[in-house]
Enzyme design. Structure first.
Site: not given
Ligand code: KIV
Length: 261
Positions: A115, A113, A44-45, A179, A83
């Site tokens: 968090e 994924k 989600d970056s 992280e 994510d």
């Molecule tokens: O969203 C993302 O890119 C991430 C990575 C930094 C692990 O969660």
């Protein structure tokens, strides 16, 4: 050969490290897959690096569908993880499962994924047959609660982080991202877990590493301390765009070579 969660488990058993990168589009997915990067994370970056948001908080599930589909369709070997964005799994395990099912159905991802320390949600999703990657330490969706981009797991909170990692493993997570935590803590977590740890700003003792691709390629305008730039794409693109502008202005592009008769 298609990389599966079992492939990553075997790599850990054999003591072999693997590499992960983020990807949000078809072209980078093709390139990184061809390079043999084992895991592509549709992070989600994307909210920061593609959509220009200051944090990942505004990213929606629907936006993740577009990025996820682009990456899975371009990938042959790498394991693709999508994510779960902020707001798509916190309300209940049922909400988490519904969001994970939507991701799997609409993007064709291999795994999701999420968090934080949410073993119940992880178990619910895993029980439905969906592989889950955990994410501990600095969790960007909680940036406001964590008072900014800060190293986590220092001092007394290190035991909590270790226990959270063990709880994710017990819940059935197949890997966990660590992280921005101290390198020594990441090493402890890595030796305490059977599942692979994937470090980002967590030193060299993890089973794998991940970087946001625009940081690794030097495209980002600012890179975090833990990111190594493997090329200078921002400077190269700037120079190329300036050359193009000059050639268009002077009339030296296009030439006959780029023209039709
Ligand atoms: O969203 C993302 O890119 C991430 C990575 C930094 C692990 O969660």
């Amino acid at each position: 050969m298609k990389i599966r969660t079992g492939t990553l488990a075997k790599l850990k058993q054999k003591g072999e490290r693997f590499a992960c990168l983020t990807s949000y589009d078809s072209l980078t997915a093709q390139i990184f897959d061809q390079a043999g990067i084992e895991v592509l994370l549709v992070g989600d970056s994307a909210g920061n690096v593609v959509l220009g948001y200051p944090t990942t908080i505004p990213v929606t599930l629907d936006q993740m569908m577009h990025f996820g589909k682009a990456v899975t369709e371009a990938t042959k070997s790498a394991l693709v993880v999508v994510d779960m964005p902020f707001g798509s799994y916190e309300l209940s395990s049922e909400q988490a499962l519904a969001s994970a099912i939507k991701i799997m159905k609409e993007t064709g991802a291999d795994a999701v994924k999420l968090e934080g320390s949410r073993p119940e949600a992880v178990k619910r999703i895993v029980d439905a047959g969906i592989p889950v990657m955990g994410h501990l330490g600095f969790t960007p969706q909680s940036v406001n609660q964590l008072s900014g981009f800060k190293v986590q797991g220092r001092g007394d909170s290190s035991e909590q982080l270790l226990n959270d990692a063990k709880a994710l493993e017990t819940a059935g997570a197949f890997a966990v991202v660590l992280e921005m935590i101290p390198a020594q803590l990441a090493e402890r977590v890595t030796s305490a877990l059977q599942i692979p740890t994937i470090g980002i700003g967590a030193g060299s003792g993890c089973d794998a590493q991940i970087l946001v691709w625009t940081d690794f390629a030097g495209l980002s305008d600012r890179s975090p301390k833990f990111a190594k730039q493997y090329l200078n794409l921002r400077e190269q693109l700037l120079a190329a765009a300036s050359d193009y502008r000059d050639e268009v202005r002077s009339g030296s592009f296009p030439t006959e070579e780029q023209s039709f008769s």
